[in-house]
Design a protein around this motif. Sequence first.
Motif, PDB file in Angstrom:
ATOM      1  N   GLY A  41     -15.368 -28.172   3.183  1.00  0.00           N
ATOM      2  CA  GLY A  41     -16.166 -28.425   4.380  1.00  0.00           C
ATOM      3  C   GLY A  41     -17.655 -28.448   4.107  1.00  0.00           C
ATOM      4  N   LEU A  42     -18.077 -27.910   2.947  1.00  0.00           N
ATOM      5  CA  LEU A  42     -19.486 -27.992   2.562  1.00  0.00           C
ATOM      6  C   LEU A  42     -19.930 -29.438   2.358  1.00  0.00           C
ATOM      7  CD1 LEU A  42     -19.729 -25.014   0.034  1.00  0.00           C
ATOM      8  CD2 LEU A  42     -20.650 -25.117   2.359  1.00  0.00           C
ATOM      9  N   LEU A  43     -18.986 -30.346   2.120  1.00  0.00           N
ATOM     10  CA  LEU A  43     -19.338 -31.765   2.015  1.00  0.00           C
ATOM     11  C   LEU A  43     -19.857 -32.290   3.351  1.00  0.00           C
ATOM     12  CD1 LEU A  43     -16.303 -33.044  -0.082  1.00  0.00           C
ATOM     13  CD2 LEU A  43     -18.640 -32.626  -0.889  1.00  0.00           C
ATOM     14  N   VAL A  44     -19.364 -31.710   4.447  1.00  0.00           N
ATOM     15  CA  VAL A  44     -19.870 -32.047   5.778  1.00  0.00           C
ATOM     16  C   VAL A  44     -21.216 -31.367   6.001  1.00  0.00           C
ATOM     17  CG1 VAL A  44     -19.416 -31.927   8.259  1.00  0.00           C
ATOM     18  CG2 VAL A  44     -17.532 -32.324   6.662  1.00  0.00           C
ATOM     19  N   PHE A  78     -28.461 -45.335   0.249  1.00  0.00           N
ATOM     20  CA  PHE A  78     -27.144 -45.015   0.801  1.00  0.00           C
ATOM     21  C   PHE A  78     -26.027 -45.505  -0.122  1.00  0.00           C
ATOM     22  CE2 PHE A  78     -23.598 -46.863   3.230  1.00  0.00           C
ATOM     23  CZ  PHE A  78     -23.076 -45.737   3.836  1.00  0.00           C
ATOM     24  N   THR A  79     -26.159 -46.713  -0.608  1.00  0.00           N
ATOM     25  CA  THR A  79     -25.158 -47.291  -1.503  1.00  0.00           C
ATOM     26  C   THR A  79     -25.048 -46.499  -2.796  1.00  0.00           C
ATOM     27  OG1 THR A  79     -25.582 -49.495  -0.578  1.00  0.00           O
ATOM     28  CG2 THR A  79     -24.466 -49.390  -2.715  1.00  0.00           C
ATOM     29  N   ALA A  80     -26.194 -46.114  -3.360  1.00  0.00           N
ATOM     30  CA  ALA A  80     -26.196 -45.348  -4.613  1.00  0.00           C
ATOM     31  C   ALA A  80     -25.503 -44.001  -4.432  1.00  0.00           C
ATOM     32  CB  ALA A  80     -27.634 -45.147  -5.090  1.00  0.00           C
ATOM     33  N   GLY A  81     -25.735 -43.341  -3.312  1.00  0.00           N
ATOM     34  CA  GLY A  81     -25.110 -42.048  -3.061  1.00  0.00           C
ATOM     35  C   GLY A  81     -23.600 -42.135  -2.963  1.00  0.00           C
ATOM     36  N   ASN A  82     -23.111 -43.177  -2.337  1.00  0.00           N
ATOM     37  CA  ASN A  82     -21.670 -43.335  -2.210  1.00  0.00           C
ATOM     38  C   ASN A  82     -21.013 -43.697  -3.539  1.00  0.00           C
ATOM     39  OD1 ASN A  82     -20.595 -43.050   0.696  1.00  0.00           O
ATOM     40  ND2 ASN A  82     -22.516 -44.146   0.964  1.00  0.00           N
ATOM     41  N   LEU A  83     -21.716 -44.442  -4.375  1.00  0.00           N
ATOM     42  CA  LEU A  83     -21.186 -44.714  -5.716  1.00  0.00           C
ATOM     43  C   LEU A  83     -21.093 -43.425  -6.528  1.00  0.00           C
ATOM     44  CD1 LEU A  83     -22.988 -48.057  -6.659  1.00  0.00           C
ATOM     45  CD2 LEU A  83     -20.538 -47.723  -6.217  1.00  0.00           C
ATOM     46  N   LEU A  84     -22.090 -42.549  -6.388  1.00  0.00           N
ATOM     47  CA  LEU A  84     -22.046 -41.271  -7.093  1.00  0.00           C
ATOM     48  C   LEU A  84     -20.857 -40.432  -6.612  1.00  0.00           C
ATOM     49  CD1 LEU A  84     -23.202 -39.174  -9.011  1.00  0.00           C
ATOM     50  CD2 LEU A  84     -24.836 -38.508  -7.222  1.00  0.00           C
ATOM     51  N   SER A  85     -20.596 -40.431  -5.306  1.00  0.00           N
ATOM     52  CA  SER A  85     -19.449 -39.705  -4.761  1.00  0.00           C
ATOM     53  C   SER A  85     -18.138 -40.279  -5.302  1.00  0.00           C
ATOM     54  CB  SER A  85     -19.459 -39.765  -3.232  1.00  0.00           C
ATOM     55  OG  SER A  85     -20.551 -39.062  -2.695  1.00  0.00           O
ATOM     56  N   GLY A  90     -16.890 -33.796 -10.735  1.00  0.00           N
ATOM     57  CA  GLY A  90     -16.601 -32.459 -10.224  1.00  0.00           C
ATOM     58  C   GLY A  90     -17.108 -32.307  -8.810  1.00  0.00           C
ATOM     59  N   PHE A  91     -16.790 -31.157  -8.182  1.00  0.00           N
ATOM     60  CA  PHE A  91     -17.165 -30.951  -6.784  1.00  0.00           C
ATOM     61  C   PHE A  91     -18.684 -30.951  -6.610  1.00  0.00           C
ATOM     62  CE2 PHE A  91     -18.095 -28.241  -3.087  1.00  0.00           C
ATOM     63  CZ  PHE A  91     -17.368 -28.913  -2.112  1.00  0.00           C
ATOM     64  N   GLY A  92     -19.414 -30.357  -7.567  1.00  0.00           N
ATOM     65  CA  GLY A  92     -20.866 -30.326  -7.477  1.00  0.00           C
ATOM     66  C   GLY A  92     -21.470 -31.724  -7.452  1.00  0.00           C
ATOM     67  N   ALA A  93     -20.953 -32.612  -8.308  1.00  0.00           N
ATOM     68  CA  ALA A  93     -21.447 -33.987  -8.336  1.00  0.00           C
ATOM     69  C   ALA A  93     -21.084 -34.724  -7.051  1.00  0.00           C
ATOM     70  CB  ALA A  93     -20.869 -34.723  -9.544  1.00  0.00           C
ATOM     71  N   MET A  94     -19.899 -34.438  -6.524  1.00  0.00           N
ATOM     72  CA  MET A  94     -19.478 -35.029  -5.254  1.00  0.00           C
ATOM     73  C   MET A  94     -20.439 -34.621  -4.141  1.00  0.00           C
ATOM     74  SD  MET A  94     -17.246 -36.712  -3.397  1.00  0.00           S
ATOM     75  CE  MET A  94     -16.515 -36.788  -1.760  1.00  0.00           C
ATOM     76  N   LEU A  95     -20.770 -33.344  -4.100  1.00  0.00           N
ATOM     77  CA  LEU A  95     -21.701 -32.846  -3.094  1.00  0.00           C
ATOM     78  C   LEU A  95     -23.075 -33.492  -3.261  1.00  0.00           C
ATOM     79  CD1 LEU A  95     -22.262 -30.898  -0.764  1.00  0.00           C
ATOM     80  CD2 LEU A  95     -22.709 -29.110  -2.457  1.00  0.00           C
ATOM     81  N   ALA A  96     -23.503 -33.663  -4.515  1.00  0.00           N
ATOM     82  CA  ALA A  96     -24.795 -34.309  -4.772  1.00  0.00           C
ATOM     83  C   ALA A  96     -24.800 -35.748  -4.264  1.00  0.00           C
ATOM     84  CB  ALA A  96     -25.107 -34.272  -6.268  1.00  0.00           C
TER      85      ALA A  96
END
Length: 394
Positions: A41-44, A78-85, A90-96
């Motif tokens: 839920g921290l992703l939210v 916005f596009t760059a962030g979604n590509l990183l996700s 790992g979870f930390g990179a997903m959150l970033a």
Amino acid sequence: MPLALLALAIGAFGIGTTEFVVMGLLPEIAGDFGVTIPTAGLLVTGYAIGVVLGAPLMTALGTRVSRKRMLMLLMVLFTAGNLLSAFAPGFGAMLAGRIVASMAHGAFFGIGSVVAAELVAPDKKAGAIATMFTGLTVANIVGVPLGTFIGESIGWRATFAAVAVLGLVGLLGIARLVPELPRPAGAHLRRELAAFRNVQVVLAMAMTVLGFGGVFAAITYIKPMMTEVAGFSAGAVTWLLVLLGVGMFLGNLLGGRFADRRLMPMLFTTLGALTVALALFTVTAHHQVAAAATLLLVGALGFATVPPLQKRVLDQAHGAPTLASAVNIGAFNLGNALAAWLGGAVIGAGLGWTAPNWVGALMAGSALVLAVVSAALERRTTAPAPARIPVPSH
């Protein structure tokens, strides 16, 4: 309808999809990274905090460029962030990745609201804002359920890759359809900051934090609530998200229509009804039909507050609305972050999957109190001075 509003709605569709789709994929993401659902839920929460911080920061950085160019740069981020996700190891990179994408969110809707309002007549401003936000609500009808289906069928990474493609489509739409509007004369950061001295601007933002935050308290953990309490299958959650999106779509249209007529009475009605609906959700969540109906109602009442709250800020921050508009979008997400955290806290405390609904009801009720205070202060400052009784001369 100006075609530029369609371009803004396309961008809003992509942003709305990435913001809300994660809620339908929390169990899959949590399982993939080996974390608990409240931790996922921290992703939210992280996304919402990124919006809060990014809204003023990105808007301030964009004061020296045209609004069209800034909107395009935000879609690139916005596009760059979604590509990183999508490719996070790992979870930390997903959150970033979520935070990077969220940095574009507040400024996009804030600047986009100002652009939308400038494209139409003064008595149609709230309707134009609602048109842009239609992309956000349609995302909940089409983008979020489709993204959830893709995530459950192919994998959640494919969902975020698809959202990145949506970002590119939004970028092209803005480049082709949004006109180069002239920057206001004398526009600078100091003037934009001065709007925050207005107590009505601050009250409107506080209403935003608490009002829509109440909705997020309920829907952040909607998947476990509907499966564990109401007894729906995991596959049915996709259609429940469609129902939520339909409610948001209808509420957004309703809010845009009536905010141009009677803004404060509209807020009193929707915030009061939202408080009652969220409180009832703790009971109706135990019955499938009632749970689905309440979910529709919560979505409608929640989004019916969005155009009037955004217009309230624009009206009160007249002359320097861009930063205030963007910060108010951040306020929506500050409420989302607070609600997601409080919802996870009450679940973690063992109060059950329906406990976040009580959190939401308390938040929405507090927003209603602030709306009453705001209206009272406005009446006091605009009340005519009492007539002076002439004193007879002697």
